[in-house]
Design an enzyme around this catalytic site. Structure first.
Site, mmCIF file in Angstrom:
data_model
loop_
_atom_site.group_PDB
_atom_site.id
_atom_site.type_symbol
_atom_site.label_atom_id
_atom_site.label_comp_id
_atom_site.label_asym_id
_atom_site.label_seq_id
_atom_site.Cartn_x
_atom_site.Cartn_y
_atom_site.Cartn_z
ATOM 1 N N GLU A 126 0.854 -1.187 0.000
ATOM 2 C CA GLU A 126 0.000 0.000 0.000
ATOM 3 C C GLU A 126 0.892 1.239 0.000
ATOM 4 O OE1 GLU A 126 -2.813 -0.159 3.187
ATOM 5 O OE2 GLU A 126 -3.577 -2.141 2.603
ATOM 6 N N ARG A 266 32.478 -3.545 -33.570
ATOM 7 C CA ARG A 266 32.850 -2.130 -33.615
ATOM 8 C C ARG A 266 34.372 -1.985 -33.661
ATOM 9 N NH1 ARG A 266 30.888 3.004 -34.740
ATOM 10 N NH2 ARG A 266 31.798 4.542 -33.311
ATOM 11 N N GLU A 363 9.377 -7.036 -4.700
ATOM 12 C CA GLU A 363 9.402 -8.262 -3.890
ATOM 13 C C GLU A 363 10.416 -8.153 -2.751
ATOM 14 O OE1 GLU A 363 8.701 -12.057 -5.290
ATOM 15 O OE2 GLU A 363 7.745 -11.420 -7.150
#
Length: 379
Positions: A126, A266, A363
């Site tokens: 909440e 690259r 969590e």
């Protein structure tokens, strides 16, 4: 205890990696950009019967062990963390039913989740009760054969998509955490979504404010006994945190793989970037940390299935904390390795970095995980 992968698990990973690259990766960037639910990816997962993995065989599921479920979370997160959490959230919502629910509740809800026909959410937090769960204000009042639930839940994954909401509310406010109970609430009984959050990461996974205004719930939808909700919630999170760790490992692995490919392609100073020792050391450290995180996650997952010495709470906290810190570090390094390109949305590593951040928060924040670990270590 051993947690080396079996031949079946290795084959499952290989198959799932091809599936994720073919069916999920192509939708990831667009779903993130538009913050829209990844229905194409979800439907593809449903075709492969992935929602069934964590559901027991007797209720229409595959009954897979937790390491296999972690492999699923990891491989999907490697290309799309939002789809990964979509596969995890219904299992989280149904874990209280699987472990504490009546046979009636199990047969009513688990088969539909296993088939992918229905999805579930977990409503614990909440506005003023995140880490401090006992501070929740949602109320459930017994009224004959029903409970009437009133309250607002925040940060609810899959809000507006789920068919059921596993809601924690106080049946005895004076009893603190011992007065919390757990209920399965169907969406069409009056559950409202007041707003969706505009998030940094996991943008294709909706997170919302869920409002229950005198929602009437049959007494049969009480999960376990009155007053056992806090215990049910903590028991559930102990068993879900290792797969959040797996999601974090998948995000990190995606960053390692993309950055390694970029370094080989690259060129600078007349040679591939991968020839530069400083960058080689960076990618080596990224790979090492990711593999270490994977190992502790698999150990925690093995304990979910077999925990004879009661280590799960501590090792699960370690796995979630270490893996998510690793994901944040590795994805940040991946952005650095790509230089200016890494900072643009033309390449996925910035998305990986944004997605990684939430794994340190939801969590149970990593600060809370360290509280759990220290308490176990210090006694």
């Amino acid at each position: 205890m051993t947690f080396a992968l079996t031949d079946v698990q290795r084959e499952f990973r290989e198959m799932l990696r091809r599936f994720c690259e073919d069916r999920i990766a192509p939708h990831a960037a667009e779903a993130d950009r538009t913050a829209s639910y990844p229905w194409k990816s979800f439907d593809a997962c449903r075709e492969l019967e992935l929602p069934s993995l964590g559901i027991p065989v007797e209720y229409g599921g595959a009954g897979a062990d937790t390491i296999t479920q972690a492999i699923m979370a990891e491989e999907i997160a490697r290309v799309c963390a939002s789809t990964s959490v979509t596969m995890l959230i219904s299992k989280l919502g149904m874990l209280p039913v699987m472990n504490w629910g009546s046979e009636e509740l199990k047969r009513k809800y688990l088969p539909r989740v296993a088939s992918g026909e229905a999805q579930a959410s977990y409503c614990l937090s909440e506005a003023d009760a995140g880490s401090d769960v006992a501070a929740m204000s949602a109320r459930a009042v017994r009224d004959g054969d029903s409970y009437v639930i009133t309250g607002t839940k925040y940060w609810i994954t899959n809000a507006g998509i789920s068919d059921t909401y596993t809601v924690f509310a106080k049946t005895d406010p004076a009893a603190g955490h011992r007065g919390i109970s757990c209920f399965v609430v169907e969406a069409d009984w009056g559950v409202k979504v007041a707003k969706h959050e505009d998030k940094l990461g996991l943008r294709a996974s909706p997170t919302g404010e869920v409002v229950l205004d005198e929602v009437r719930v049959p007494a049969a939808n009480l999960v376990g006994e009155e007053g056992r909700g806090f215990h049910i919630a903590m028991h559930t999170l102990d068993r879900s945190r290792p797969t959040i760790g797996a999601q974090a490992v998948g995000i990190a692995q995606g960053a390692v793989d993309f950055a390694a490919g970029y370094l080989k392609e690259r060129r600078a100073f007349g040679a591939p970037l991968s020839d530069l020792q400083a960058l080689r050391f960076m990618i080596a450290d990224m790979a090492m940390r990711t593999e270490a995180a994977r190992t502790i996650v698999y150990r925690a997952c093995a304990l979910v299935d077999d925990d004879p010495t009661g280590e799960l709470a501590m090792v699960g906290a370690m796995a979630k904390c270490f893996a998510s810190d690793t994901a944040m570090s590795v994805t940040t390094d991946a952005v650095q390795l790509l230089g200016g390109y890494g900072y643009t949305k033309d390449f996925p590593v910035e998305r990986f970095m944004r997605d990684a951040k939430i794994t340190q928060i939801y969590e149970g924040t990593n600060q809370i995980q360290r509280v759990v670990i220290a308490k176990k270590v210090l006694g």
